[in-house]
Design a protein around this motif. Structure first.
Motif, PDB file in Angstrom:
ATOM      1  N   ARG A 217    -111.454 -35.358   1.853  1.00 61.71           N
ATOM      2  CA  ARG A 217    -112.125 -35.173   0.555  1.00 61.71           C
ATOM      3  C   ARG A 217    -111.582 -36.134  -0.488  1.00 61.71           C
ATOM      4  N   MET A 218    -110.258 -36.313  -0.510  1.00 57.55           N
ATOM      5  CA  MET A 218    -109.659 -37.204  -1.495  1.00 57.55           C
ATOM      6  C   MET A 218    -110.160 -38.629  -1.315  1.00 57.55           C
ATOM      7  N   PHE A 219    -110.308 -39.063  -0.072  1.00 58.27           N
ATOM      8  CA  PHE A 219    -110.747 -40.437   0.190  1.00 58.27           C
ATOM      9  C   PHE A 219    -112.225 -40.642  -0.130  1.00 58.27           C
ATOM     10  N   ARG A 220    -113.034 -39.592   0.033  1.00 58.91           N
ATOM     11  CA  ARG A 220    -114.488 -39.748  -0.063  1.00 58.91           C
ATOM     12  C   ARG A 220    -115.080 -39.347  -1.408  1.00 58.91           C
ATOM     13  N   HIS A 221    -114.436 -38.424  -2.114  1.00 56.82           N
ATOM     14  CA  HIS A 221    -115.013 -37.921  -3.355  1.00 56.82           C
ATOM     15  C   HIS A 221    -114.451 -38.659  -4.564  1.00 56.82           C
ATOM     16  N   ALA A 222    -115.274 -38.800  -5.572  1.00 53.03           N
ATOM     17  CA  ALA A 222    -114.840 -39.460  -6.801  1.00 53.03           C
ATOM     18  C   ALA A 222    -113.835 -38.590  -7.547  1.00 53.03           C
ATOM     19  N   PRO A 223    -112.887 -39.194  -8.272  1.00 52.13           N
ATOM     20  CA  PRO A 223    -111.946 -38.415  -9.088  1.00 52.13           C
ATOM     21  C   PRO A 223    -112.694 -37.607 -10.146  1.00 52.13           C
ATOM     22  N   ARG A 224    -112.108 -36.455 -10.518  1.00 53.24           N
ATOM     23  CA  ARG A 224    -112.754 -35.600 -11.516  1.00 53.24           C
ATOM     24  C   ARG A 224    -111.737 -35.175 -12.573  1.00 53.24           C
ATOM     25  N   LYS A 225    -112.199 -35.152 -13.808  1.00 52.19           N
ATOM     26  CA  LYS A 225    -111.364 -34.715 -14.923  1.00 52.19           C
ATOM     27  C   LYS A 225    -111.311 -33.183 -14.963  1.00 52.19           C
ATOM     28  N   MET A 226    -110.098 -32.629 -15.107  1.00 51.45           N
ATOM     29  CA  MET A 226    -109.897 -31.184 -15.162  1.00 51.45           C
ATOM     30  C   MET A 226    -109.029 -30.812 -16.355  1.00 51.45           C
ATOM     31  N   ASP A 227    -109.244 -29.582 -16.858  1.00 50.37           N
ATOM     32  CA  ASP A 227    -108.430 -29.072 -17.951  1.00 50.37           C
ATOM     33  C   ASP A 227    -107.025 -28.734 -17.451  1.00 50.37           C
ATOM     34  N   ILE A 228    -106.076 -28.723 -18.383  1.00 49.77           N
ATOM     35  CA  ILE A 228    -104.751 -28.171 -18.120  1.00 49.77           C
ATOM     36  C   ILE A 228    -104.369 -27.288 -19.303  1.00 49.77           C
ATOM     37  N   GLY A 229    -103.364 -26.451 -19.102  1.00 51.46           N
ATOM     38  CA  GLY A 229    -102.865 -25.612 -20.174  1.00 51.46           C
ATOM     39  C   GLY A 229    -101.566 -26.162 -20.726  1.00 51.46           C
ATOM     40  N   MET A 230    -101.245 -25.762 -21.953  1.00 46.66           N
ATOM     41  CA  MET A 230     -99.970 -26.140 -22.562  1.00 46.66           C
ATOM     42  C   MET A 230     -99.384 -24.919 -23.247  1.00 46.66           C
ATOM     43  N   ILE A 231     -98.148 -24.576 -22.921  1.00 48.85           N
ATOM     44  CA  ILE A 231     -97.459 -23.442 -23.520  1.00 48.85           C
ATOM     45  C   ILE A 231     -96.243 -23.985 -24.266  1.00 48.85           C
ATOM     46  N   ASN A 232     -96.275 -23.885 -25.577  1.00 43.42           N
ATOM     47  CA  ASN A 232     -95.303 -24.546 -26.445  1.00 43.42           C
ATOM     48  C   ASN A 232     -95.273 -26.035 -26.088  1.00 43.42           C
ATOM     49  N   GLU A 233     -94.190 -26.552 -25.522  1.00 46.83           N
ATOM     50  CA  GLU A 233     -94.130 -27.985 -25.222  1.00 46.83           C
ATOM     51  C   GLU A 233     -94.247 -28.284 -23.732  1.00 46.83           C
ATOM     52  N   LYS A 234     -94.633 -27.285 -22.926  1.00 48.35           N
ATOM     53  CA  LYS A 234     -94.735 -27.490 -21.485  1.00 48.35           C
ATOM     54  C   LYS A 234     -96.179 -27.360 -21.023  1.00 48.35           C
ATOM     55  N   TYR A 235     -96.533 -28.160 -20.028  1.00 42.92           N
ATOM     56  CA  TYR A 235     -97.871 -28.102 -19.450  1.00 42.92           C
ATOM     57  C   TYR A 235     -97.863 -27.188 -18.223  1.00 42.92           C
ATOM     58  N   PHE A 236     -99.026 -26.594 -17.949  1.00 44.16           N
ATOM     59  CA  PHE A 236     -99.163 -25.801 -16.731  1.00 44.16           C
ATOM     60  C   PHE A 236    -100.593 -25.918 -16.223  1.00 44.16           C
ATOM     61  N   LEU A 237    -100.763 -25.619 -14.939  1.00 39.80           N
ATOM     62  CA  LEU A 237    -102.069 -25.776 -14.312  1.00 39.80           C
ATOM     63  C   LEU A 237    -102.777 -24.453 -14.071  1.00 39.80           C
ATOM     64  N   ASN A 238    -102.050 -23.414 -13.739  1.00 38.83           N
ATOM     65  CA  ASN A 238    -102.720 -22.194 -13.298  1.00 38.83           C
ATOM     66  C   ASN A 238    -102.621 -21.050 -14.303  1.00 38.83           C
ATOM     67  N   VAL A 239    -101.433 -20.470 -14.495  1.00 34.47           N
ATOM     68  CA  VAL A 239    -101.347 -19.286 -15.338  1.00 34.47           C
ATOM     69  C   VAL A 239     -99.988 -19.189 -16.030  1.00 34.47           C
ATOM     70  N   ALA A 240    -100.035 -18.805 -17.293  1.00 39.63           N
ATOM     71  CA  ALA A 240     -98.842 -18.420 -18.038  1.00 39.63           C
ATOM     72  C   ALA A 240     -98.920 -16.913 -18.257  1.00 39.63           C
ATOM     73  N   SER A 241     -97.803 -16.221 -18.094  1.00 34.24           N
ATOM     74  CA  SER A 241     -97.867 -14.768 -18.160  1.00 34.24           C
ATOM     75  C   SER A 241     -96.588 -14.190 -18.736  1.00 34.24           C
TER      76      SER A 241
END
Length: 299
Positions: A112-136
């Motif tokens: 999939r990585m070789f065949r599909h075009a790159p895609r822009k995705m959102d990320i989260g930020m908690i104070n000064e740190k980034y995260f991808l899935n969940v802050a809890s």
């Protein structure tokens, strides 16, 4: 050949990547890429792994769990490094890769990585740190941090169920103030989860979440008596939709602030200790470029 920076965590999940290294190298070479590896460990942290990342790489490939991918994103942002990211899900839960529909099978994921075009995705930020899935914070923070890796590796999702049941007798009310433009709460709660992704410990909770909608999904479990909380937890564990159930608040927002007067409460980012309160959590629209995401991830 175009160069690819390959960063892998040999201890992630059940150490599967160690038996798949030759396959990863072989598939890249057959598709015209030369891998430059970095093995994470005491002598090679993420900062050192990315020291040469601006030297003509086509993309970065990371093999690990959610925590390893979070480390990569934070170091890339610190270096102002904007390269596409390929993820080989080798952790225990792999919540973010699961959200994007990236298969655990290495050949399928790389194809999939070789065949599909790159895609822009959102990320989260908690104070000064980034995260991808969940802050809890609260109950599910304890479940994530207290579930032993050996138990998670051996029985997977069931490990979270077992640990969650164990925590029920220790439930305590947490005073919290939650503020956003789209939903607010002030009172006592048991748990609060803020999703950029969709699942926590492979539990499908934030079912409204989209990968590039510019929104975070907030799920707050209010403090209630056990007659109310037990059916609610059962619905969450089953993956049922949470449409206005008693004791739960679910809304979407692009930014939220959270504070508490309880000095013992900590935050969690994808299974790792997060920053201290007060928390400011916001969505960074199209903050990363991902390779190999399922085309059905967004509407």
């Amino acid at each position: 050949m175009q160069k690819v920076k390959f960063i892998y965590n040999p201890l992630a999940g059940d150490h599967l990547i160690m038996d798949k290294l030759d396959q990863v190298v072989d598939l890249h070479q057959k598709n015209g890429y030369l891998l430059v590896p970095a093995r994470l460990g005491p002598e090679m942290d993420m900062r050192r792994a990315l020291e040469d990342a601006k030297e003509g790489y086509h993309h970065i490939l990371i093999a690990g769990g959610d925590g390893s991918v979070d480390l990569l994103i934070n170091e890339m942002k610190r270096r102002d490094l904007d390269l596409p990211i390929g993820i080989l899900p080798m952790g225990t839960a792999n919540d973010y890769a699961r959200f994007l529909g990236i298969p655990k099978d290495i050949e399928l994921a790389l194809t999939r990585m070789f065949r599909h075009a790159p895609r822009k995705m959102d990320i989260g930020m908690i104070n000064e740190k980034y995260f991808l899935n969940v802050a809890s914070t609260g109950l599910f923070t304890d479940v994530s941090q207290k579930t032993q890796d050996e138990l998670k590796n051996s029985i997977g999702k069931l490990a979270y169920y077992i640990k969650g049941i164990e925590q029920i007798p220790t439930f305590r009310k947490i005073p919290v103030k939650v503020t956003s433009q789209h939903g607010s709460f002030e009172g006592d709660m048991y748990a609060l989860l803020v999703f950029n992704g969709r699942t926590a410990g492979n539990l499908d909770l934030a079912y409204k979440s989209k990968a590039d909608d510019g929104l975070l999904d907030v799920i707050l479990i209010k403090a209630a008596n056990f007659k109310e909380i037990v059916p609610l937890l059962a619905k969450m564990l089953r993956g049922d939709h949470l449409e206005d159930p008693v004791g739960l608040l679910y809304f979407q927002t692009d930014e939220i602030t959270i504070d508490t007067t309880d000095p013992l409460i900590v935050s969690d980012i994808d299974g790792e200790r997060g920053p201290d309160f007060p928390l400011n959590i916001r969505c960074i629209p199209q903050g990363i470029t991902v390779l190999g995401a399922d085309e059905d991830v967004t509407p």
